[in-house]
Design a protein around this motif. Structure first.
Motif, mmCIF file in Angstrom:
data_model
loop_
_atom_site.group_PDB
_atom_site.id
_atom_site.type_symbol
_atom_site.label_atom_id
_atom_site.label_comp_id
_atom_site.label_asym_id
_atom_site.label_seq_id
_atom_site.Cartn_x
_atom_site.Cartn_y
_atom_site.Cartn_z
ATOM 1 N N GLN A 1 0.823 -1.208 0.000
ATOM 2 C CA GLN A 1 0.000 0.000 0.000
ATOM 3 C C GLN A 1 0.856 1.257 0.000
ATOM 4 O OE1 GLN A 1 -3.247 0.461 -0.485
ATOM 5 N NE2 GLN A 1 -3.300 -1.734 -0.875
ATOM 6 N N GLU A 2 1.992 1.232 0.696
ATOM 7 C CA GLU A 2 2.902 2.376 0.683
ATOM 8 C C GLU A 2 3.423 2.630 -0.725
ATOM 9 O OE1 GLU A 2 5.832 1.400 3.614
ATOM 10 O OE2 GLU A 2 4.482 1.846 5.282
ATOM 11 N N TRP A 3 3.742 1.555 -1.461
ATOM 12 C CA TRP A 3 4.206 1.710 -2.842
ATOM 13 C C TRP A 3 3.088 2.223 -3.741
ATOM 14 C CZ3 TRP A 3 8.950 2.342 -4.082
ATOM 15 C CH2 TRP A 3 9.958 1.739 -3.349
ATOM 16 N N VAL A 4 1.859 1.765 -3.524
ATOM 17 C CA VAL A 4 0.717 2.247 -4.301
ATOM 18 C C VAL A 4 0.532 3.741 -4.071
ATOM 19 C CG1 VAL A 4 -1.808 2.107 -4.508
ATOM 20 C CG2 VAL A 4 -0.452 0.017 -4.402
ATOM 21 N N ILE A 5 0.607 4.167 -2.818
ATOM 22 C CA ILE A 5 0.465 5.584 -2.499
ATOM 23 C C ILE A 5 1.589 6.388 -3.135
ATOM 24 C CG2 ILE A 5 0.567 7.257 -0.605
ATOM 25 C CD1 ILE A 5 -0.864 5.080 1.114
ATOM 26 N N ALA A 6 2.812 5.891 -3.047
ATOM 27 C CA ALA A 6 3.952 6.591 -3.643
ATOM 28 C C ALA A 6 3.770 6.743 -5.151
ATOM 29 C CB ALA A 6 5.252 5.848 -3.335
ATOM 30 N N ARG A 7 3.315 5.686 -5.795
ATOM 31 C CA ARG A 7 3.117 5.755 -7.246
ATOM 32 C C ARG A 7 2.023 6.746 -7.602
ATOM 33 N NH1 ARG A 7 1.245 1.185 -11.506
ATOM 34 N NH2 ARG A 7 1.445 2.517 -13.309
ATOM 35 N N ARG A 8 0.944 6.755 -6.843
ATOM 36 C CA ARG A 8 -0.126 7.725 -7.102
ATOM 37 C C ARG A 8 0.372 9.153 -6.941
ATOM 38 N NH1 ARG A 8 -4.958 4.671 -3.875
ATOM 39 N NH2 ARG A 8 -5.385 3.101 -5.472
ATOM 40 N N ARG A 9 1.199 9.372 -5.932
ATOM 41 C CA ARG A 9 1.733 10.723 -5.721
ATOM 42 C C ARG A 9 2.633 11.141 -6.883
ATOM 43 N NH1 ARG A 9 3.029 10.435 0.750
ATOM 44 N NH2 ARG A 9 0.872 10.666 1.405
ATOM 45 N N VAL A 10 3.475 10.236 -7.321
ATOM 46 C CA VAL A 10 4.350 10.541 -8.458
ATOM 47 C C VAL A 10 3.512 10.796 -9.701
ATOM 48 C CG1 VAL A 10 6.083 9.576 -10.026
ATOM 49 C CG2 VAL A 10 6.380 9.365 -7.556
ATOM 50 N N ASP A 11 2.502 9.971 -9.949
ATOM 51 C CA ASP A 11 1.624 10.175 -11.095
ATOM 52 C C ASP A 11 0.940 11.535 -11.018
ATOM 53 O OD1 ASP A 11 2.280 7.711 -12.139
ATOM 54 O OD2 ASP A 11 0.432 6.718 -11.472
ATOM 55 N N ALA A 12 0.484 11.916 -9.828
ATOM 56 C CA ALA A 12 -0.194 13.196 -9.666
ATOM 57 C C ALA A 12 0.759 14.354 -9.933
ATOM 58 C CB ALA A 12 -0.785 13.311 -8.262
ATOM 59 N N VAL A 13 1.969 14.263 -9.429
ATOM 60 C CA VAL A 13 2.948 15.332 -9.648
ATOM 61 C C VAL A 13 3.310 15.428 -11.127
ATOM 62 C CG1 VAL A 13 5.343 16.018 -9.201
ATOM 63 C CG2 VAL A 13 3.878 15.294 -7.314
ATOM 64 N N LEU A 14 3.555 14.294 -11.755
ATOM 65 C CA LEU A 14 3.916 14.312 -13.172
ATOM 66 C C LEU A 14 2.759 14.802 -14.031
ATOM 67 C CD1 LEU A 14 5.987 11.033 -13.505
ATOM 68 C CD2 LEU A 14 6.828 13.387 -13.360
ATOM 69 N N ALA A 15 1.554 14.417 -13.697
ATOM 70 C CA ALA A 15 0.390 14.862 -14.461
ATOM 71 C C ALA A 15 0.203 16.364 -14.307
ATOM 72 C CB ALA A 15 -0.862 14.131 -13.999
ATOM 73 N N ARG A 16 0.441 16.877 -13.130
ATOM 74 C CA ARG A 16 0.311 18.316 -12.887
ATOM 75 C C ARG A 16 1.391 19.078 -13.640
ATOM 76 N NH1 ARG A 16 -0.277 19.022 -7.066
ATOM 77 N NH2 ARG A 16 1.860 18.345 -7.062
ATOM 78 N N ASP A 17 2.617 18.553 -13.636
ATOM 79 C CA ASP A 17 3.724 19.225 -14.324
ATOM 80 C C ASP A 17 3.571 19.163 -15.835
ATOM 81 O OD1 ASP A 17 4.834 19.920 -11.941
ATOM 82 O OD2 ASP A 17 6.380 18.374 -11.966
ATOM 83 N N CYS A 18 3.124 18.042 -16.359
ATOM 84 C CA CYS A 18 3.024 17.868 -17.810
ATOM 85 C C CYS A 18 1.719 18.416 -18.365
ATOM 86 C CB CYS A 18 3.141 16.381 -18.168
ATOM 87 S SG CYS A 18 4.763 15.704 -17.778
ATOM 88 N N GLY A 19 0.698 18.458 -17.576
ATOM 89 C CA GLY A 19 -0.617 18.808 -18.081
ATOM 90 C C GLY A 19 -0.925 20.287 -18.052
ATOM 91 N N SER A 20 -0.223 21.083 -17.275
ATOM 92 C CA SER A 20 -0.572 22.490 -17.128
ATOM 93 C C SER A 20 0.683 23.337 -17.114
ATOM 94 C CB SER A 20 -1.346 22.690 -15.825
ATOM 95 O OG SER A 20 -1.506 24.051 -15.567
ATOM 96 N N THR A 21 0.707 24.336 -17.970
ATOM 97 C CA THR A 21 1.835 25.283 -17.987
ATOM 98 C C THR A 21 1.397 26.641 -17.486
ATOM 99 O OG1 THR A 21 1.378 25.838 -20.289
ATOM 100 C CG2 THR A 21 3.033 24.119 -19.874
ATOM 101 N N ALA A 22 0.167 26.782 -17.016
ATOM 102 C CA ALA A 22 -0.342 28.058 -16.529
ATOM 103 C C ALA A 22 0.372 28.482 -15.252
ATOM 104 C CB ALA A 22 -1.844 27.962 -16.283
#
Length: 79
Positions: A41-62
């Motif tokens: 579960q710790e690895w699942v949470i870590a992966r979700r956090r990384v996915d969220a950060v990468l999605a935020r960085d790649c998805g929005s330049t505003a």
């Protein structure tokens, strides 16, 4: 010659010992399983956090600010 009751008691004792041993092994495995599930579960949470950060960085330049390249300013330098 051993009595029937004595033979039954021996079989009962042997079976009880086997049950106790299996129960101890089951408790050990349950504890190990709980630790492994927690780690998973710790690895699942870590992966979700990384996915969220990468999605935020790649998805929005505003949120980013364009900084001009100092080399593009005509070669003038400030001290």
């Amino acid at each position: 010659m051993p009595s029937v009751v004595g033979l039954l008691e021996q079989h009962q004792l042997a079976t009880r010992c086997r049950v106790d041993g299996l129960r101890e092994e089951a408790y050990r495995i349950q504890a190990e399983l709980a630790v492994a599930e927690m780690e998973w579960q710790e690895w699942v949470i870590a992966r979700r956090r990384v996915d969220a950060v990468l999605a935020r960085d790649c998805g929005s330049t505003a949120d980013t600010e364009d900084v001009p390249d100092p080399r593009a300013a005509g070669g003038r330098r400030r001290p």
